[in-house]
Design a protein around this motif. Structure first.
Motif, PDB file in Angstrom:
ATOM      1  N   ALA A 168      46.996  42.376  31.141  1.00 42.98           N
ATOM      2  CA  ALA A 168      45.667  43.490  30.965  1.00 42.98           C
ATOM      3  C   ALA A 168      45.253  43.752  32.304  1.00 42.98           C
ATOM      4  CB  ALA A 168      44.588  42.734  29.834  1.00 42.98           C
ATOM      5  N   ALA A 169      45.110  42.820  33.172  1.00 40.79           N
ATOM      6  CA  ALA A 169      44.305  43.111  34.362  1.00 40.79           C
ATOM      7  C   ALA A 169      45.342  44.341  35.347  1.00 40.79           C
ATOM      8  CB  ALA A 169      44.248  42.062  35.346  1.00 40.79           C
ATOM      9  N   ALA A 170      46.562  43.993  35.203  1.00 42.03           N
ATOM     10  CA  ALA A 170      47.604  44.811  35.996  1.00 42.03           C
ATOM     11  C   ALA A 170      47.434  46.278  35.270  1.00 42.03           C
ATOM     12  CB  ALA A 170      48.864  44.213  35.719  1.00 42.03           C
ATOM     13  N   HIS A 214      45.152  47.510  33.923  1.00 39.60           N
ATOM     14  CA  HIS A 214      43.675  48.261  34.219  1.00 39.60           C
ATOM     15  C   HIS A 214      43.863  48.770  35.537  1.00 39.60           C
ATOM     16  CE1 HIS A 214      39.556  49.141  34.182  1.00 39.60           C
ATOM     17  NE2 HIS A 214      39.586  48.481  35.620  1.00 39.60           N
ATOM     18  N   TRP A 215      44.493  48.019  36.267  1.00 34.99           N
ATOM     19  CA  TRP A 215      44.452  48.226  37.831  1.00 34.99           C
ATOM     20  C   TRP A 215      45.318  49.471  37.760  1.00 34.99           C
ATOM     21  CZ3 TRP A 215      48.832  47.691  41.121  1.00 34.99           C
ATOM     22  CH2 TRP A 215      48.638  48.100  42.239  1.00 34.99           C
ATOM     23  N   HIS A 216      46.376  49.755  37.116  1.00 36.63           N
ATOM     24  CA  HIS A 216      47.222  50.706  37.082  1.00 36.63           C
ATOM     25  C   HIS A 216      46.670  51.942  36.631  1.00 36.63           C
ATOM     26  CE1 HIS A 216      50.369  53.533  35.436  1.00 36.63           C
ATOM     27  NE2 HIS A 216      50.973  53.447  36.826  1.00 36.63           N
ATOM     28  N   ASP A 217      46.268  51.820  35.354  1.00 34.88           N
ATOM     29  CA  ASP A 217      45.526  52.942  34.535  1.00 34.88           C
ATOM     30  C   ASP A 217      44.565  53.822  35.176  1.00 34.88           C
ATOM     31  OD1 ASP A 217      47.583  52.536  32.960  1.00 34.88           O
ATOM     32  OD2 ASP A 217      46.856  51.527  31.197  1.00 34.88           O
ATOM     33  N   ALA A 218      43.469  52.883  35.582  1.00 34.39           N
ATOM     34  CA  ALA A 218      42.158  53.085  36.101  1.00 34.39           C
ATOM     35  C   ALA A 218      42.265  53.649  37.739  1.00 34.39           C
ATOM     36  CB  ALA A 218      41.073  52.136  36.064  1.00 34.39           C
ATOM     37  N   GLN A 219      43.531  53.492  38.230  1.00 33.07           N
ATOM     38  CA  GLN A 219      43.641  53.783  39.639  1.00 33.07           C
ATOM     39  C   GLN A 219      42.560  52.848  40.486  1.00 33.07           C
ATOM     40  OE1 GLN A 219      46.431  55.626  41.220  1.00 33.07           O
ATOM     41  NE2 GLN A 219      47.199  54.755  39.423  1.00 33.07           N
ATOM     42  N   ASP A 220      42.476  51.704  40.128  1.00 35.65           N
ATOM     43  CA  ASP A 220      41.409  50.958  40.439  1.00 35.65           C
ATOM     44  C   ASP A 220      41.318  50.869  42.144  1.00 35.65           C
ATOM     45  OD1 ASP A 220      39.546  48.736  41.102  1.00 35.65           O
ATOM     46  OD2 ASP A 220      39.375  48.464  39.188  1.00 35.65           O
ATOM     47  N   PRO A 221      40.327  51.091  42.897  1.00 36.63           N
ATOM     48  CA  PRO A 221      40.554  50.987  44.470  1.00 36.63           C
ATOM     49  C   PRO A 221      40.580  49.593  44.744  1.00 36.63           C
ATOM     50  CG  PRO A 221      38.302  51.662  43.732  1.00 36.63           C
ATOM     51  CD  PRO A 221      39.054  51.691  42.468  1.00 36.63           C
ATOM     52  N   ALA A 222      40.141  48.637  43.965  1.00 35.21           N
ATOM     53  CA  ALA A 222      40.334  47.143  44.177  1.00 35.21           C
ATOM     54  C   ALA A 222      41.728  46.721  44.342  1.00 35.21           C
ATOM     55  CB  ALA A 222      39.632  46.364  43.343  1.00 35.21           C
ATOM     56  N   THR A 223      42.216  45.525  44.941  1.00 40.15           N
ATOM     57  CA  THR A 223      43.379  45.097  45.057  1.00 40.15           C
ATOM     58  C   THR A 223      43.842  44.488  43.590  1.00 40.15           C
ATOM     59  OG1 THR A 223      42.824  42.994  45.720  1.00 40.15           O
ATOM     60  CG2 THR A 223      43.391  44.561  47.344  1.00 40.15           C
ATOM     61  N   MET A 244      55.795  41.464  30.947  1.00 37.23           N
ATOM     62  CA  MET A 244      54.818  40.538  31.686  1.00 37.23           C
ATOM     63  C   MET A 244      54.886  40.937  33.263  1.00 37.23           C
ATOM     64  SD  MET A 244      54.206  37.356  33.613  1.00 37.23           S
ATOM     65  CE  MET A 244      55.516  36.524  33.672  1.00 37.23           C
ATOM     66  N   LYS A 245      53.581  40.884  33.667  1.00 38.51           N
ATOM     67  CA  LYS A 245      53.295  41.484  35.071  1.00 38.51           C
ATOM     68  C   LYS A 245      52.701  40.429  36.034  1.00 38.51           C
ATOM     69  CE  LYS A 245      51.849  45.207  32.956  1.00 38.51           C
ATOM     70  NZ  LYS A 245      52.420  45.307  31.706  1.00 38.51           N
ATOM     71  N   THR A 246      52.862  39.228  35.417  1.00 35.20           N
ATOM     72  CA  THR A 246      52.084  38.157  36.382  1.00 35.20           C
ATOM     73  C   THR A 246      52.512  38.311  37.844  1.00 35.20           C
ATOM     74  OG1 THR A 246      52.391  36.896  34.295  1.00 35.20           O
ATOM     75  CG2 THR A 246      51.766  35.548  36.440  1.00 35.20           C
ATOM     76  N   GLU A 247      53.910  38.422  38.141  1.00 35.13           N
ATOM     77  CA  GLU A 247      54.562  38.345  39.496  1.00 35.13           C
ATOM     78  C   GLU A 247      53.895  39.598  40.442  1.00 35.13           C
ATOM     79  OE1 GLU A 247      57.194  40.486  36.935  1.00 35.13           O
ATOM     80  OE2 GLU A 247      56.102  38.705  36.805  1.00 35.13           O
ATOM     81  N   ARG A 286      45.016  41.799  43.107  1.00 38.64           N
ATOM     82  CA  ARG A 286      44.428  40.285  43.179  1.00 38.64           C
ATOM     83  C   ARG A 286      43.009  40.208  42.794  1.00 38.64           C
ATOM     84  NH1 ARG A 286      40.126  37.914  46.336  1.00 38.64           N
ATOM     85  NH2 ARG A 286      40.500  35.812  46.850  1.00 38.64           N
ATOM     86  N   ASP A 287      42.199  41.048  43.192  1.00 41.54           N
ATOM     87  CA  ASP A 287      40.501  41.223  42.925  1.00 41.54           C
ATOM     88  C   ASP A 287      40.547  41.489  41.333  1.00 41.54           C
ATOM     89  OD1 ASP A 287      40.138  40.362  45.503  1.00 41.54           O
ATOM     90  OD2 ASP A 287      39.619  42.461  46.007  1.00 41.54           O
ATOM     91  N   VAL A 288      41.398  42.433  40.734  1.00 40.00           N
ATOM     92  CA  VAL A 288      41.151  42.855  39.556  1.00 40.00           C
ATOM     93  C   VAL A 288      41.578  41.455  38.438  1.00 40.00           C
ATOM     94  CG1 VAL A 288      41.966  44.336  37.634  1.00 40.00           C
ATOM     95  CG2 VAL A 288      41.249  45.286  39.939  1.00 40.00           C
ATOM     96  N   SER A 289      42.698  41.017  38.958  1.00 42.67           N
ATOM     97  CA  SER A 289      43.069  39.941  38.340  1.00 42.67           C
ATOM     98  C   SER A 289      42.187  38.635  38.241  1.00 42.67           C
ATOM     99  CB  SER A 289      44.598  39.524  38.849  1.00 42.67           C
ATOM    100  OG  SER A 289      45.512  40.475  38.789  1.00 42.67           O
ATOM    101  N   LEU A 290      41.741  38.164  39.411  1.00 42.47           N
ATOM    102  CA  LEU A 290      40.709  37.440  39.240  1.00 42.47           C
ATOM    103  C   LEU A 290      39.395  37.557  38.574  1.00 42.47           C
ATOM    104  CD1 LEU A 290      39.961  34.719  40.674  1.00 42.47           C
ATOM    105  CD2 LEU A 290      38.954  36.050  42.869  1.00 42.47           C
TER     106      LEU A 290
END
Length: 209
Positions: free
Chosen positions: A178-180, A182-191, A1-4, A193-197
């Motif tokens: 899932a957001a975390a 995606h943020w990691h795998d896609a190297q998303d430039p957004a923060t 779990m990566k909520t934190e 926080r924004d991807v999670s939101l």
């Protein structure tokens, strides 16, 4: 779990935690130990790094590492903002919001900036949680405990249907995971926080369709 890990969407030091000199020194030592551990895990792999290695790299005793983190897995999973974020979510639930709405509310009110060091650490922690079975298992246990905390915060009337409440809690936490990922795998430039939101809003939209 990566909520934190949503805490990576905040700048370290944006909100000064309470406490005197002793508490500040404890937090500094905690950060130093975890930073050393993450750097070692990233360089050599989780299984090849011992607590002794972490202690040497952070210039503390082995007993100090265990006193602060208890287990090797917690060197990856621990986030100093976890309790603060959980308390904020619980307070939002107690105002009458359901669990996904409470998560959205807290995410909306986090600062939008992110520190490079915090994001780097978050990416390392997410990768290790996905790659190392022992960390994944510990994360799952933490997720179930976190879900029960959120369910117990609900008003009694909503908590009576505990199955529904648990589904909502676990679905919301899985959405953050899932957001975390995606943020990691896609190297998303957004923060993060924004991807999670965006992910939580997607979950809430799907629930009303």
């Amino acid at each position: 779990m990566k909520t934190e890990d949503v805490g990576a969407g905040r700048r370290r030091g944006d909100t000064a935690p309470p406490g005197g000199l002793r508490a500040r020194k404890r937090r500094q030592t905690e950060r130093r130990i975890q930073a050393a551990a993450l750097a070692l895990f990233d360089r050599h792999g989780f299984d090849d790094v011992t607590i002794e290695h972490v202690a040497d790299a952070s210039d503390v005793s082995v007993a100090t590492v265990y006193r602060y983190f208890v287990t090797k897995e917690n060197l990856v999973l621990h986030d100093p903002l976890e309790s603060e974020l959980t308390n904020a979510i619980i307070e939002a639930i107690r105002t009458g919001l359901d669990i996904p709405a409470a998560l959205e509310h807290v995410l909306e009110h986090l600062p939008t900036g992110s520190a490079e060091e915090a994001e780097r650490d978050a990416r390392t922690r997410i990768r290790l949680a996905n790659e190392v079975p022992a960390i994944a298992g510990a994360a799952h246990i933490r997720a179930r405990a976190r879900a029960e905390e959120l369910v117990d915060a609900l008003p009694a009337a909503r908590r009576e249907d505990r199955l529904r409440a648990r589904v909502h809690a676990l679905a919301a936490l899985a959405t953050l995971e899932a957001a975390a990922d995606h943020w990691h795998d896609a190297q998303d430039p957004a923060t993060l926080r924004d991807v999670s939101l965006a992910a939580i809003r997607s979950l809430r939209s799907a629930a009303t369709d």
